[in-house]
Design a protein around this motif. Structure first.
Motif, short mmCIF file in Angstrom:
data_model
loop_
_atom_site.label_atom_id
_atom_site.label_comp_id
_atom_site.label_asym_id
_atom_site.label_seq_id
_atom_site.Cartn_x
_atom_site.Cartn_y
_atom_site.Cartn_z
N THR A 98 -14.92 0.75 -9.76
CA THR A 98 -14.09 -0.33 -9.25
C THR A 98 -12.63 -0.03 -9.57
N VAL A 99 -11.73 -0.77 -8.93
CA VAL A 99 -10.31 -0.63 -9.21
C VAL A 99 -10.02 -0.85 -10.69
N SER A 100 -10.66 -1.86 -11.27
CA SER A 100 -10.47 -2.14 -12.69
C SER A 100 -10.87 -0.95 -13.56
N ARG A 138 -13.07 -4.46 -6.54
CA ARG A 138 -13.29 -3.75 -5.29
C ARG A 138 -13.44 -2.25 -5.54
N PHE A 139 -14.16 -1.59 -4.64
CA PHE A 139 -14.33 -0.15 -4.69
C PHE A 139 -13.35 0.52 -3.72
N GLU A 142 -13.38 -0.11 -0.03
CA GLU A 142 -13.06 -1.46 0.42
C GLU A 142 -11.55 -1.68 0.52
N LEU A 143 -10.78 -0.61 0.30
CA LEU A 143 -9.32 -0.69 0.33
C LEU A 143 -8.76 0.06 1.53
N SER A 144 -7.58 -0.34 1.96
CA SER A 144 -6.86 0.42 2.99
C SER A 144 -6.24 1.67 2.34
N GLN A 149 -3.51 4.22 -2.31
CA GLN A 149 -2.40 4.96 -2.91
C GLN A 149 -1.72 4.14 -3.98
N ARG A 150 -1.67 2.82 -3.83
CA ARG A 150 -1.13 1.96 -4.89
C ARG A 150 -1.97 2.09 -6.17
N VAL A 151 -3.30 2.13 -6.00
CA VAL A 151 -4.17 2.29 -7.17
C VAL A 151 -3.95 3.65 -7.83
N CYS A 152 -3.78 4.69 -7.03
CA CYS A 152 -3.50 6.02 -7.60
C CYS A 152 -2.20 6.01 -8.41
#
Length: 241
Positions: A98-100, A138-139, A142-144, A149-152
């Protein structure tokens, strides 16, 4: 003048045949892809590295982070934990996390295990990268593309590095999302004081973002200058006008 956080001196970068099968039929040969690159990156600087496909700019970024160690010359880091952000955010993120968990991973590896503190740091980073707390569970699929890229970028910032190497981080995004991600780079540069080596094939993109720019061609840095010096140079006129 701010402190130097990266010093590169007369750097030559090679690939062995096993790393690039098309380069040679002989086992003992290497192909040189970067020649005598020398430059400094200062604290908080946004430095653009621009060049066409195959010019050696990505090889330079990887060598700085010791992803490729087949080099001659000097790479001296004056800061800890420099991080890299790649072109393909989907391929950079573990699809089963997940993002977390993705954001927590660098902290856990560094030894932080306090659950409350981990969750607090994740919430703070989500806010800094422009995502709400609802994205925690979210996985990546499930992201755009822009959200991935924001998560990276968030993952790269979790350990508060002084240097980011961003290798074509907006080239896979559409123009509107590109502008949003570039704005995020400016925001984190200001908030975290992190220097960024922003690698791109597009001089116009780099001009909008960077204080200083280097032009690379056929493995050599052929021009350096401020954004204004480069944009008003003959190189820009010949390439873009």
């Amino acid at each position: 003048m701010t402190d130097v956080i990266l010093h590169v001196e007369k750097l030559n970068i090679f690939y062995k045949k096993n790393d690039a099968k098309l380069f040679s039929k002989r086992e003992d040969k290497r192909k040189q892809v970067v020649f005598d690159a020398s430059f400094d990156i200062h604290e908080g600087e946004m430095l653009g590295l621009v060049g066409g496909s195959g010019c050696g700019k990505s090889s330079l970024g990887k060598a700085i982070l010791h992803i490729n160690n087949d080099i001659d010359g000097e790479i001296i880091h004056y800061s800890d934990k420099p991080q890299m952000i790649f072109q393909d955010p989907k391929g950079s993120l573990n699809p089963k996390m997940t993002v977390s968990d993705i954001l927590m991973e660098p902290l856990r590896i560094s030894g932080l295990n306090d659950k409350e503190e981990l969750n607090k740091r994740v919430s703070e980073m989500l806010s800094d990268i422009g995502l709400s707390d609802e994205y925690r569970d979210r996985f990546p699929n499930e992201l755009s593309g822009g959200q991935r890229q924001r998560v990276c970028i968030g993952q790269a910032l979790m350990l508060k590095p002084k240097l980011l190497i961003a290798d074509e981080p907006v080239s896979a995004l559409d123009v509107t999302v590109q502008a949003q991600i570039m704005r995020l780079f400016k925001e984190v540069n200001k908030k975290y004081g992190v220097a960024v080596l922003f690698i791109s094939h597009d001089l116009k993109v780099v001009y909008q973002l960077c204080d200083n720019i280097m032009i690379m061609e056929k493995g050599r840095i052929i021009k350096k200058g401020t954004d204004e010096e480069i944009i008003h140079s003959d190189f820009f006129k010949l390439s873009y006008e």
